[in-house]
Design a protein around this motif. Structure first.
Motif, PDB file in Angstrom:
ATOM      1  N   ARG A   1      97.489  55.725 -65.214  1.00  0.00           N
ATOM      2  CA  ARG A   1      96.986  54.528 -65.889  1.00  0.00           C
ATOM      3  C   ARG A   1      96.393  54.830 -67.255  1.00  0.00           C
ATOM      4  O   ARG A   1      96.444  54.005 -68.156  1.00  0.00           O
ATOM      5  CB  ARG A   1      95.919  53.853 -65.018  1.00  0.00           C
ATOM      6  N   PHE A   2      95.736  55.960 -67.333  1.00  0.00           N
ATOM      7  CA  PHE A   2      94.976  56.228 -68.558  1.00  0.00           C
ATOM      8  C   PHE A   2      95.374  57.535 -69.213  1.00  0.00           C
ATOM      9  O   PHE A   2      94.654  58.065 -70.044  1.00  0.00           O
ATOM     10  CB  PHE A   2      93.481  56.245 -68.238  1.00  0.00           C
TER      11      PHE A   2
ATOM     12  N   HIS B   1      81.866  49.708 -68.360  1.00  0.00           N
ATOM     13  CA  HIS B   1      83.266  49.967 -68.053  1.00  0.00           C
ATOM     14  C   HIS B   1      83.507  51.462 -68.039  1.00  0.00           C
ATOM     15  O   HIS B   1      82.619  52.246 -68.372  1.00  0.00           O
ATOM     16  CB  HIS B   1      84.215  49.247 -69.006  1.00  0.00           C
TER      17      HIS B   1
ATOM     18  N   GLN C   1      90.861  49.716 -74.744  1.00  0.00           N
ATOM     19  CA  GLN C   1      91.553  50.988 -74.967  1.00  0.00           C
ATOM     20  C   GLN C   1      92.140  51.051 -76.369  1.00  0.00           C
ATOM     21  O   GLN C   1      92.094  52.080 -77.032  1.00  0.00           O
ATOM     22  CB  GLN C   1      92.686  51.145 -73.952  1.00  0.00           C
TER      23      GLN C   1
ATOM     24  N   ASP D   1      93.947  40.843 -63.485  1.00  0.00           N
ATOM     25  CA  ASP D   1      94.773  40.701 -64.683  1.00  0.00           C
ATOM     26  C   ASP D   1      95.679  39.476 -64.586  1.00  0.00           C
ATOM     27  O   ASP D   1      96.117  39.106 -63.499  1.00  0.00           O
ATOM     28  CB  ASP D   1      95.698  41.924 -64.833  1.00  0.00           C
TER      29      ASP D   1
ATOM     30  N   GLU E   1      91.333  48.211 -62.456  1.00  0.00           N
ATOM     31  CA  GLU E   1      89.939  48.605 -62.243  1.00  0.00           C
ATOM     32  C   GLU E   1      88.956  47.484 -62.567  1.00  0.00           C
ATOM     33  O   GLU E   1      87.873  47.425 -62.036  1.00  0.00           O
ATOM     34  CB  GLU E   1      89.584  49.826 -63.108  1.00  0.00           C
TER      35      GLU E   1
ATOM     36  N   LYS F   1      99.065  46.624 -70.767  1.00  0.00           N
ATOM     37  CA  LYS F   1      99.276  47.287 -69.488  1.00  0.00           C
ATOM     38  C   LYS F   1      98.188  46.907 -68.491  1.00  0.00           C
ATOM     39  O   LYS F   1      97.022  46.790 -68.859  1.00  0.00           O
ATOM     40  CB  LYS F   1      99.248  48.797 -69.735  1.00  0.00           C
ATOM     41  N   THR F   2      98.581  46.733 -67.269  1.00  0.00           N
ATOM     42  CA  THR F   2      97.599  46.329 -66.260  1.00  0.00           C
ATOM     43  C   THR F   2      96.600  47.440 -65.972  1.00  0.00           C
ATOM     44  O   THR F   2      96.955  48.619 -65.956  1.00  0.00           O
ATOM     45  CB  THR F   2      98.306  45.890 -64.960  1.00  0.00           C
ATOM     46  N   THR F   3      95.348  47.038 -65.803  1.00  0.00           N
ATOM     47  CA  THR F   3      94.291  47.977 -65.415  1.00  0.00           C
ATOM     48  C   THR F   3      93.500  47.347 -64.283  1.00  0.00           C
ATOM     49  O   THR F   3      92.524  46.634 -64.515  1.00  0.00           O
ATOM     50  CB  THR F   3      93.322  48.259 -66.582  1.00  0.00           C
TER      51      THR F   3
ATOM     52  N   LEU G   1      88.311  57.464 -58.827  1.00  0.00           N
ATOM     53  CA  LEU G   1      89.668  57.244 -59.293  1.00  0.00           C
ATOM     54  C   LEU G   1      90.466  58.526 -59.058  1.00  0.00           C
ATOM     55  O   LEU G   1      90.141  59.572 -59.598  1.00  0.00           O
ATOM     56  CB  LEU G   1      89.644  56.887 -60.783  1.00  0.00           C
TER      57      LEU G   1
ATOM     58  N   ALA H   1      94.625  58.176 -62.206  1.00  0.00           N
ATOM     59  CA  ALA H   1      93.965  58.137 -63.507  1.00  0.00           C
ATOM     60  C   ALA H   1      94.934  58.531 -64.607  1.00  0.00           C
ATOM     61  O   ALA H   1      94.971  57.923 -65.679  1.00  0.00           O
ATOM     62  CB  ALA H   1      92.757  59.078 -63.511  1.00  0.00           C
TER      63      ALA H   1
END
Length: 590
Positions: free
Chosen positions: A516-517, A452, A200, A179, A175, A171-173, A508, A513
């Motif tokens: 994405r997370f 990170h 992750q 990518d 931050e 998955k794209t991140t 963020l 957030a």
RNA sequence: GGGGGCGUGGUGUAGCUGGCCUAACACGCGGCCCUGUCAAGGCCGAGACCGCGGGUUCGAAUCCCGUCGCUCCCGCCA
């Protein structure tokens, strides 16, 4: 059967043995009568002799042979005649008397010589990488890399780690780095991303109770290239549960200390245990957070002596919260004004506006751009601070701290290389710890994580996150080898509330957030152990161990600086039908 | 996106303050000679019009402009 033996293994003890060998013609020497062929395979080189009156057919075949032909040779191992041994060859005591020379495949003349190590334009090497990899140097690098990875796998296995593969389609991140995106056919308009690292996923493996995970992991970052950066690279990805910083560092240090002893015994560690520097200390002493510890020439703070010294450049430098720092170039007092000016040109790109110098010639004379402005006791103190002796050249930069560190840090490395202070057989590992947790990004007007966004702040510094984020330290550690950052890691956040607090700190949006997370945050609610890890870069490490100065030399099929594969021609345009299936329209191909 | 370096036969270089360059040297390549070398040796030979385009000049590989490629670096690289 093509081979009964390899080309590298035959010794005097094999005398009289009938063998069959196969490989490439490394070199051919035709004496009109006898013909010598050096036959090469991955294991070595052995000399074949083809005599016209011993085996005319074999000799006749050898006449047509050229470099890089692929042969199968049947023959008998003979001791070489007295005085004809070649001590430069592992198989130099013997030779193979050919009974049959079979050309398995002829070869065109290669575009560059393979049997000696001569500089060749790199784009030519990359275009014919399969030939380049035949060279002794590249073959050696590939073997070294294999041994490094093999050692790591064995070591990790022996220490209770299991290797788990994680997805390449993820998955794209946005931050982090840019990518690489992969369009989804089944989900029009949606994209996978190639992982910048399995960050992750390895944390989720800790949630999963793996406790000790590692992976020789391919990572992808779409950023511009450098001599030590490739768009895809390999790291030893490690994650451990129920550990503190010391546990992870101890493991990595032990691993690489043993690895060096076993895999590259010709090189030696400068220090064991590895020195440990705080980020602040590394900056103060070396001007960089990846200092080359193989030589001294440390930066010295002379701000106090510069203050009110009467030298305008120094005083103004200090006035705006700046520093004055200097370094001592031992024994180079005779450098000309022109040479010193060249050093200034070298550091100018890093913001330095000047380079003050003080040369103490061995005759006792002082040449300096500023000495006349300073009182004698100040000059004395300055020299004492830099431990100056006759013959030394002292260089100073006055500016804001970032400029002083950047320019003197670069200058130090530059001078170290130029003066031959970097012993290529010395491996100076060290740890850098106590990084600032976040750094202020002037461009984005916000705090950015210095490692990170899953890195944990030092627990005692958590209150600072609200009051003075810039003061908080992160539980991050970098592994530095000679001039390179070869790995970094941290203790992670395993608490949802703290993770959300960090997301908030770095600006963020909570909704973003969660988008994405969210999977991470949710996972943290199901019993996540304290955990941390590290990710040493395999390519950079191998580069240093191989004594190479470019990461491409330890990668079988690297991309060039334009991130292109010039051998296969990647990237390339895609078939219109492919694009249609992917719901992709190319807007501009400029 | 920006800055530096490089771009001459297959490879590596020299020439580049313009004419003596119809481009030199080494390696490689081809042929011939040579029965002991191992970067074999000797002789002979082929091979580039100097990245590409334009310009200046009586004349350019050599000067100028543009462009392309490679490379190193800055920015970038959570």
């Amino acid at each position: 059967m093509y081979k009964t033996h390899t080309c590298g293994e035959l010794r005097a003890a094999h005398e009289g043995t009938e063998v069959s060998l196969a490989g490439w013609v490394h070199r051919r020497r035709d004496h009109g009568g006898v013909i010598f062929l050096d036959l090469r395979d991955r294991w070595g080189i052995v000399q074949i002799t083809a005599h016209p009156d011993v085996e005319p057919e074999a000799h006749a075949a050898a006449i047509d042979v050229r470099n890089e032909f692929v042969l199968q040779v049947r023959g008998v191992v003979r001791r070489r005649p007295a005085g004809m041994e070649n001590p430069g060859l592992a198989t130099g005591e013997i030779e193979i008397e050919a009974r049959e020379v079979r050309i398995l495949n002829p070869a065109r003349t290669p575009p560059f010589v393979i049997n000696e190590d001569k500089p060749v334009d790199e784009s030519v090497r990359l275009k014919y990488r399969y030939l380049d990899l035949r060279t002794e140097r590249m073959a050696r690098n590939l073997v070294l890399r294999h041994r490094v990875v093999k050692f790591i796998r064995d070591y990790m296995d022996a220490h209770g780690f299991i290797e788990v593969e994680t997805p390449i389609l993820f998955k794209t991140t946005p931050e982090g780095a840019r990518d690489y995106l992969v369009p989804s056919r089944i989900h029009p308009g949606k994209f996978y991303a190639l992982p910048q690292s399995p960050q992750q996923l390895k944390q989720l493996l800790m949630v999963a109770g793996i406790e000790r995970y590692f992976q020789i992991a391919r990572c992808f970052r779409d950023e511009d290239q450098r001599g030590d950066r490739q768009p895809e690279f390999t790291q030893l990805d490690v994650e451990m549960s129920f550990v503190e910083r010391e546990d992870v560092m101890a493991l990595a240090e032990d691993l690489f200390t043993r690895l060096v002893a076993e895999v590259v015994p010709a090189k030696r560690l400068q220090a064991s245990p590895w020195p440990r520097l705080t980020y602040a200390e590394a900056m103060a002493r070396f001007g960089k957070d990846n200092p080359d510890l193989r030589f001294a020439m440390e930066l010295k703070d002379v701000t106090d002596l510069a203050q009110g010294s009467g030298f305008k450049v120094f005083e103004e430098g200090v006035a705006h919260g700046g520093h004055v720092r200097g370094l001592n170039v031992k024994g180079q007092a005779e450098w000309s004004r022109k040479q010193i000016d060249e050093l200034l040109e070298f550091i100018r790109p890093y913001g330095a506006k000047g380079l003050a110098y003080l040369a103490l010639t061995s005759s006792g004379e002082v040449r300096s751009s500023f000495a006349k402005f300073l009182a004698a006791d100040r000059l004395q103190a300055l020299q004492a601070r830099l431990e100056a002796q006759p013959g030394d050249l002292l260089l100073f930069v006055a500016d804001k701290p970032s400029v002083v560190f950047e320019s003197l840090g670069r200058l130090r490395v530059h001078l170290g290389e130029r003066l031959g202070l970097c012993d290529p057989n010395l491996l100076a590992f060290c740890w850098i710890v106590d990084f600032p947790f976040v750094v202020w990004s002037e461009a984005e007007k916000r705090w950015d994580p210095s490692h990170h966004l899953f890195t944990s702040p030092a627990l005692e510094d958590i209150p600072l996150l609200d009051s003075a984020p810039g003061q908080a330290r992160g539980q991050q550690y970098d592994m530095v080898l000679n001039n390179y950052e070869v790995g970094g890691g941290s203790i992670r956040i395993h608490d949802r509330a703290l993770q959300e607090k960090v997301f908030q700190l770095i600006g963020l949006d909570p909704r973003v957030a969660r988008e994405r997370f969210g999977h991470m945050l949710e996972a943290f609610e199901y019993g996540t152990p304290p955990h941390g890890g590290i990710a040493p870069g395999i390519d950079r490490l191998c580069m240093v161990l191989a004594g190479e100065e470019n990461i491409r030399e330890v990668i079988a099929f690297p991309k060039n600086q334009q991130a292109a594969d010039v051998m296969a021609g990647a990237p390339s345009t895609a078939d219109p039908q492919q694009l249609q299936e992917l719901s992709i329209r190319v807007v501009a191909a400029e």
